[in-house]
Design a protein around this motif. Structure first.
Motif, mmCIF file in Angstrom:
data_model
loop_
_atom_site.group_PDB
_atom_site.id
_atom_site.type_symbol
_atom_site.label_atom_id
_atom_site.label_comp_id
_atom_site.label_asym_id
_atom_site.label_seq_id
_atom_site.Cartn_x
_atom_site.Cartn_y
_atom_site.Cartn_z
ATOM 1 N N ALA A 254 28.654 -28.068 -15.952
ATOM 2 C CA ALA A 254 27.417 -27.795 -15.215
ATOM 3 C C ALA A 254 26.175 -28.405 -15.863
ATOM 4 C CB ALA A 254 27.227 -26.279 -15.069
ATOM 5 N N PHE A 255 26.307 -28.925 -17.092
ATOM 6 C CA PHE A 255 25.113 -29.329 -17.851
ATOM 7 C C PHE A 255 24.308 -30.401 -17.118
ATOM 8 C CE2 PHE A 255 22.690 -31.485 -21.146
ATOM 9 C CZ PHE A 255 22.164 -30.421 -21.854
ATOM 10 N N TYR A 256 24.924 -31.512 -16.783
ATOM 11 C CA TYR A 256 24.218 -32.573 -16.063
ATOM 12 C C TYR A 256 24.229 -32.335 -14.560
ATOM 13 C CZ TYR A 256 24.183 -35.158 -20.448
ATOM 14 O OH TYR A 256 23.968 -35.540 -21.761
ATOM 15 N N LEU A 257 25.274 -31.657 -14.071
ATOM 16 C CA LEU A 257 25.377 -31.404 -12.636
ATOM 17 C C LEU A 257 24.179 -30.617 -12.121
ATOM 18 C CD1 LEU A 257 27.020 -31.605 -10.025
ATOM 19 C CD2 LEU A 257 28.190 -29.487 -10.701
ATOM 20 N N GLN A 258 23.699 -29.636 -12.894
ATOM 21 C CA GLN A 258 22.574 -28.820 -12.435
ATOM 22 C C GLN A 258 21.325 -29.668 -12.206
ATOM 23 O OE1 GLN A 258 21.674 -25.897 -15.497
ATOM 24 N NE2 GLN A 258 21.955 -27.401 -17.127
ATOM 25 N N HIS A 259 21.142 -30.693 -13.039
ATOM 26 C CA HIS A 259 19.974 -31.565 -12.873
ATOM 27 C C HIS A 259 20.161 -32.516 -11.688
ATOM 28 C CE1 HIS A 259 18.158 -30.144 -16.586
ATOM 29 N NE2 HIS A 259 19.342 -30.257 -17.162
#
Length: 448
Positions: A254-259
């Motif tokens: 989720a780290f980059y996906l959220q952005h």
């Protein structure tokens, strides 16, 4: 060797041309994880970004510095502290961040200043401009944790960045922002890149990261049955994000996906997660049909639709190689322009990858499916079946009983999909008069 190179290079370069035209004058915001620079990838990344800029793309480059700051802290005998996935920036960490940012800016500017002969940077002129384009505010105290000098983006100087890009320069941003009182705040690269892309309404937000992208099933390990999901619609990305645990580490799904989701919801058309470990990853993602990482889009880029006159050039480009080798009968531009409404196409990101035309013979209650073409780049992915299904639907809607094809090379493909071979005498009279007996095309019919 030269003839082999020519044989592969020319069609490859032609296939890239539509993307070069499409992305000219577009704006890309590229976030590079500090881990990429620590891994020695800066030299090649600079070459690739310089090439992209030379093709008319406006680039805002945001660098991270997570490992560099941690290295500075370690050298000073301090342990990095995080909470809620955000660095706690005390006075020592702020000093380390400032030192790391200064060193990285120097390295990045040096990388873009190269111009050695016989390299991709030869004769290139890349002006890199940094500035106080980001206004920040403190994170403050969250759940009893004081983040001290860690901040969040308050405002982006859109006018300043746009003016710099219009000058032909590349904008370089460090993950720092300043308050109206002049106080410095340490920011997250991912938040800066997302905020800038949103403020500029950039055409692409690209993260060069430690992860290869998002797999079809993120909970399962990598395998042939669980490859990278190269195109993730925004709705599906939001659904996945809700099902994932909160991200604290860059390697968390989720780290980059959220952005990416945040950017697409705020008007950025496409957001990408690509691996810096693969040499040329950004070129492969931008200029190759399927890309190499995961692209989050606010709508499906691939569309199956009827053609218009604006599509004639793309249809000609698609079918021309097959006309040259004799697979298809040659059609003039005038003929295709006249019959554009007869064509069904599959378009992806502005490029036509498959087509077929339907020519009805109402008196015989049948129609010819002609110029059936699928680009070699996407063959085997089901586009032929999708085109065939749409042609069948159009024929049924016209009240026809069958469709037929004439082919010299692909008879077995049609037979596997329900066509049966018949004698050319079966053809409607009007079509029989145009039949080329020297070509000896096989006639195949499918009842609807």
């Amino acid at each position: 060797m030269t003839s082999v190179f020519n044989f592969t290079f020319v069609p490859w370069f032609r296939s890239v041309a539509p993307y070069i035209h499409k992305f000219r004058n577009q704006t890309f915001v590229v976030g590079i994880a500090g881990e990429a620079i620590a891994a020695g990838k800066l030299h090649n990344l600079a070459q690739d970004l310089a090439m992209i800029q030379s093709m008319g793309v406006k680039i805002v480059l945001v660098h991270g510095f997570r490992p560099q700051v941690n290295e500075q802290l370690k050298a000073k005998g301090h342990t990095p502290k995080y909470s809620h996935g955000i660095r706690i920036t005390d006075e020592v960490a702020l000093d380390c961040a400032q030192e790391a940012a200064g060193q990285l800016r120097y390295e990045i500017e040096a990388a873009f200043s190269q111009g050695l002969p016989n390299t991709p940077m030869a004769d290139s002129t890349v002006r890199v401009i940094s500035g106080n384009f980001i206004t920040a505010r403190p994170v403050g105290i969250v759940d009893g944790v004081d983040f001290q000098h860690s901040g969040l983006v308050r405002k982006v100087d859109i006018a300043g960045i746009t003016k710099t890009l219009d000058m032909g320069a590349m904008v370089l941003l460090s993950p720092f922002g300043f308050s109206p009182t002049g106080e410095a705040f340490n920011l997250a690269m991912e938040e800066v890149a997302t905020s800038v892309a949103t403020a500029l309404q950039a055409d692409k937000l690209i993260f060069l990261t430690e992860v290869p992208g998002i797999r079809i099933d993120p909970e399962l390990p990598a395998s042939e049955d669980n490859p990278i999901d190269t195109e993730l619609p925004l709705a599906a990305a939001e659904k996945l994000l809700k099902a994932l645990p909160a991200a604290n580490q860059p390697t968390d799904v989720a780290f980059y996906l959220q952005h990416c989701v945040k950017a697409c919801k705020s008007g950025v058309e496409r957001s990408h997660i690509i691996p810096f470990a693969v040499d040329g990853a950004i070129l492969l993602e931008v200029y190759v049909h399927d890309g190499i990482g995961t692209m989050v889009v606010d709508e499906k880029l691939e569309s199956l639709r009827e053609a218009t006159e604006e599509d004639v050039g793309g249809i000609l480009q698609l079918i021309e190689p097959f006309e040259r080798d004799g697979t298809l009968v040659k059609r003039s531009r005038t003929e295709i322009e006249r019959d554009a409404g007869n064509y069904t196409i599959i378009e992806h990101d502005g490029v036509i990858f498959a087509c077929a035309a339907l020519y009805p013979y109402p008196e015989a209650k049948t129609a010819e499916m002609a110029a059936v073409t699928v680009s070699p780049e996407v063959q085997g992915q089901g586009d032929g079946e999708r085109i065939l299904k749409r042609i069948e639907q159009r024929a049924k809607a016209a009240g026809l009983d069958s469709i037929f094809v004439l082919t010299t090379r692909t008879m077995h493909w049609f037979i596997k999909r329900g066509f049966v071979q018949v004698d050319p005498e079966w053809l409607p009279e009007a079509r029989k008069r145009k039949y080329n007996w020297d070509r000896k095309s096989q006639v195949l019919v499918k009842r609807l």
